[in-house]
Design a protein around this motif. Structure first.
Motif, PDB file in Angstrom:
ATOM      1  N   HIS A 168       0.840  -1.200   0.000  1.00  0.00           N
ATOM      2  CA  HIS A 168       0.000   0.000   0.000  1.00  0.00           C
ATOM      3  C   HIS A 168       0.875   1.249   0.000  1.00  0.00           C
ATOM      4  N   ALA A 169       1.915   1.237   0.852  1.00  0.00           N
ATOM      5  CA  ALA A 169       2.814   2.386   0.920  1.00  0.00           C
ATOM      6  C   ALA A 169       3.614   2.530  -0.369  1.00  0.00           C
ATOM      7  N   ARG A 170       4.058   1.410  -0.945  1.00  0.00           N
ATOM      8  CA  ARG A 170       4.782   1.480  -2.216  1.00  0.00           C
ATOM      9  C   ARG A 170       3.887   2.012  -3.325  1.00  0.00           C
ATOM     10  N   CYS A 171       2.615   1.633  -3.279  1.00  0.00           N
ATOM     11  CA  CYS A 171       1.657   2.153  -4.262  1.00  0.00           C
ATOM     12  C   CYS A 171       1.555   3.665  -4.168  1.00  0.00           C
ATOM     13  N   LEU A 172       1.503   4.178  -2.943  1.00  0.00           N
ATOM     14  CA  LEU A 172       1.462   5.625  -2.744  1.00  0.00           C
ATOM     15  C   LEU A 172       2.736   6.294  -3.241  1.00  0.00           C
ATOM     16  N   LEU A 173       3.876   5.674  -2.939  1.00  0.00           N
ATOM     17  CA  LEU A 173       5.155   6.237  -3.385  1.00  0.00           C
ATOM     18  C   LEU A 173       5.247   6.283  -4.907  1.00  0.00           C
ATOM     19  N   GLN A 174       4.496   5.404  -5.565  1.00  0.00           N
ATOM     20  CA  GLN A 174       4.451   5.383  -7.035  1.00  0.00           C
ATOM     21  C   GLN A 174       3.267   6.193  -7.569  1.00  0.00           C
ATOM     22  N   HIS A 175       2.646   6.989  -6.680  1.00  0.00           N
ATOM     23  CA  HIS A 175       1.520   7.866  -7.028  1.00  0.00           C
ATOM     24  C   HIS A 175       0.288   7.081  -7.485  1.00  0.00           C
ATOM     25  N   GLY A 176       0.060   5.936  -6.831  1.00  0.00           N
ATOM     26  CA  GLY A 176      -1.147   5.165  -7.086  1.00  0.00           C
ATOM     27  C   GLY A 176      -2.064   5.207  -5.872  1.00  0.00           C
ATOM     28  N   ASP A 177      -3.341   4.997  -6.101  1.00  0.00           N
ATOM     29  CA  ASP A 177      -4.341   5.027  -5.037  1.00  0.00           C
ATOM     30  C   ASP A 177      -4.408   3.655  -4.359  1.00  0.00           C
ATOM     31  N   PRO A 178      -3.888   3.513  -3.128  1.00  0.00           N
ATOM     32  CA  PRO A 178      -3.877   2.197  -2.476  1.00  0.00           C
ATOM     33  C   PRO A 178      -5.248   1.729  -2.019  1.00  0.00           C
ATOM     34  N   TYR A 179      -6.234   2.620  -2.023  1.00  0.00           N
ATOM     35  CA  TYR A 179      -7.579   2.243  -1.605  1.00  0.00           C
ATOM     36  C   TYR A 179      -8.378   1.621  -2.752  1.00  0.00           C
ATOM     37  N   LYS A 180      -7.753   1.546  -3.939  1.00  0.00           N
ATOM     38  CA  LYS A 180      -8.351   0.853  -5.071  1.00  0.00           C
ATOM     39  C   LYS A 180      -7.600  -0.455  -5.282  1.00  0.00           C
ATOM     40  N   PRO A 181      -8.298  -1.593  -5.245  1.00  0.00           N
ATOM     41  CA  PRO A 181      -7.618  -2.897  -5.359  1.00  0.00           C
ATOM     42  C   PRO A 181      -6.748  -3.017  -6.605  1.00  0.00           C
ATOM     43  N   SER A 182      -7.209  -2.489  -7.730  1.00  0.00           N
ATOM     44  CA  SER A 182      -6.460  -2.645  -8.985  1.00  0.00           C
ATOM     45  C   SER A 182      -5.116  -1.939  -8.920  1.00  0.00           C
ATOM     46  N   LYS A 183      -5.061  -0.784  -8.261  1.00  0.00           N
ATOM     47  CA  LYS A 183      -3.811  -0.031  -8.169  1.00  0.00           C
ATOM     48  C   LYS A 183      -2.802  -0.747  -7.270  1.00  0.00           C
ATOM     49  N   THR A 184      -3.277  -1.260  -6.131  1.00  0.00           N
ATOM     50  CA  THR A 184      -2.384  -1.982  -5.227  1.00  0.00           C
ATOM     51  C   THR A 184      -1.901  -3.276  -5.867  1.00  0.00           C
ATOM     52  N   LEU A 185      -2.799  -3.971  -6.563  1.00  0.00           N
ATOM     53  CA  LEU A 185      -2.424  -5.217  -7.221  1.00  0.00           C
ATOM     54  C   LEU A 185      -1.365  -4.967  -8.288  1.00  0.00           C
ATOM     55  N   ARG A 186      -1.499  -3.876  -8.996  1.00  0.00           N
ATOM     56  CA  ARG A 186      -0.513  -3.566 -10.040  1.00  0.00           C
ATOM     57  C   ARG A 186       0.867  -3.345  -9.428  1.00  0.00           C
ATOM     58  N   ALA A 187       0.916  -2.573  -8.337  1.00  0.00           N
ATOM     59  CA  ALA A 187       2.201  -2.329  -7.682  1.00  0.00           C
ATOM     60  C   ALA A 187       2.801  -3.625  -7.155  1.00  0.00           C
ATOM     61  N   TYR A 188       1.935  -4.554  -6.775  1.00  0.00           N
ATOM     62  CA  TYR A 188       2.383  -5.841  -6.227  1.00  0.00           C
ATOM     63  C   TYR A 188       2.909  -6.755  -7.331  1.00  0.00           C
ATOM     64  N   LEU A 189       2.177  -6.865  -8.437  1.00  0.00           N
ATOM     65  CA  LEU A 189       2.548  -7.785  -9.499  1.00  0.00           C
ATOM     66  C   LEU A 189       3.744  -7.288 -10.298  1.00  0.00           C
ATOM     67  N   VAL A 190       3.905  -5.978 -10.395  1.00  0.00           N
ATOM     68  CA  VAL A 190       5.037  -5.425 -11.138  1.00  0.00           C
ATOM     69  C   VAL A 190       6.356  -5.915 -10.572  1.00  0.00           C
ATOM     70  N   GLU A 191       6.385  -6.140  -9.269  1.00  0.00           N
ATOM     71  CA  GLU A 191       7.617  -6.568  -8.603  1.00  0.00           C
ATOM     72  C   GLU A 191       7.671  -8.086  -8.423  1.00  0.00           C
ATOM     73  N   GLY A 192       6.851  -8.807  -9.178  1.00  0.00           N
ATOM     74  CA  GLY A 192       6.928 -10.262  -9.167  1.00  0.00           C
ATOM     75  C   GLY A 192       6.104 -10.929  -8.101  1.00  0.00           C
ATOM     76  N   GLY A 193       5.193 -10.205  -7.465  1.00  0.00           N
ATOM     77  CA  GLY A 193       4.372 -10.787  -6.423  1.00  0.00           C
ATOM     78  C   GLY A 193       3.313 -11.715  -7.000  1.00  0.00           C
ATOM     79  N   LYS A 194       2.824 -12.609  -6.149  1.00  0.00           N
ATOM     80  CA  LYS A 194       1.754 -13.533  -6.526  1.00  0.00           C
ATOM     81  C   LYS A 194       0.542 -13.285  -5.651  1.00  0.00           C
TER      82      LYS A 194
END
Length: 297
Positions: free
Chosen positions: A43-69
């Motif tokens: 969530h914090a990384r999403c914010l640091l990348q100027h994404g809205d962490p309260y939207k699931p799609s934005k948090t998921l994108r920040a997670y998957l970009v770094e190889g998360g599952k």
């Protein structure tokens, strides 16, 4: 040091060893290690990348970009990364860790959690040791040995509660008050529902504790204002989105549902309270909520 106090310290040391050894082994080798910290971290990384962490799609994108599952809850994969369920002040506290890559970030978080929780346990024992050092050592050791989930999941509650206990010790002992005030403010910022009633106690306890509570409120307000100024341009509707996320996760079958239908009822993150007990017999929010309120009163 008397023999009783020394025995109490030995018990505290035993509990600390069990807490660190059992918690760290599972946290570093388990399949669902540090899941709660993983959420607030991204969530914090999403914010640091100027994404809205309260939207699931934005948090998921920040997670998957770094190889998360996608994570799992009770054996069922979650389609989206969990949206943010915390106020913006939590992300301010997590941001320094989110600037690091996952491996050093979660290791440092685990060390910080273990260290702060053991310190808080010692301070709790110190307050009780004035009257019953051995009994206090037994109780605190039992608490430590049964708190390994804080290291396994990495939930921010571990640090929030620890900082709150440190502040309580500082206020009651009237020592290091300058450190206790920001500790309680940080605890309120991380998990306001965990430290809020403790702050309210000091506010109502009269002088000099009311002064400490008001000073803490000032620090918390400054931190809250800074957090809102950071989050609002990125997520202008964060209040409505946070409210919606909390409703979804508290709905029947959601992870925060205290009833037996909860999606996480068989995990370390299950809700355990009077609502959970009553829901076994009658899984009806109007029943177990009312009964819990009456029980608390």
């Amino acid at each position: 040091m008397t023999k009783a106090r020394l025995d109490g310290l030995y018990l505290l040391l035993l509990g600390s060893v069990l807490f660190v050894s059992m918690g760290s082994v599972v946290a570093l080798t388990g399949s669902d290690k540090m899941e709660d910290f993983k959420l607030v971290y991204y969530h914090a990384r999403c914010l640091l990348q100027h994404g809205d962490p309260y939207k699931p799609s934005k948090t998921l994108r920040a997670y998957l970009v770094e190889g998360g599952k996608p994570t799992q809850c009770s054996g069922r994969p979650l389609q989206d990364m969990t949206p943010d369920l915390y106020p913006p002040t939590t992300s301010v506290f997590i941001a320094p860790f989110a600037m690091l890559q996952w491996v050093p970030a979660h290791v440092l978080w685990m060390i910080f959690t273990a260290g702060s929780f053991i310190l808080a346990a010692y301070l709790m024992w110190d307050l009780g040791a004035d009257h019953a050092p051995v009994l206090s050592g037994c109780l605190v050791s039992f608490l430590l040995a049964n708190s390994t989930s804080l290291l396994i999941t990495g939930n921010p509650a571990g640090i929030a509660i620890s900082l709150c206990v440190v502040a309580v010790w500082c206020f009651l002992r009237d020592r290091f008050v300058w450190a206790g005030i920001p500790c309680l403010a940080a605890s309120l910022a991380l998990k306001p529902h965990d430290a809020g009633l403790v702050w309210l106690y000091f506010l109502l306890a009269g002088a000099p504790y009311r002064k400490r509570a008001l000073q803490t409120l000032f620090f918390t307000a400054v931190l809250g204002l800074a957090a809102i100024m950071w989050v609002t341009p990125i997520a202008p509707h964060w209040i409505q989105e946070l409210h919606f996320n909390l409703l979804v996760f508290s709905a029947p079958g959601g992870p925060n549902d205290p009833g037996p239908a909860s999606g996480c009822v068989h995990t370390a993150g299950m809700v355990i309270n009077l609502q959970s007990v009553i829901s076994i017999f009658r899984d009806d929010p109007s029943i177990y909520n009312s009964a819990s309120y009456l029980g608390n009163l």
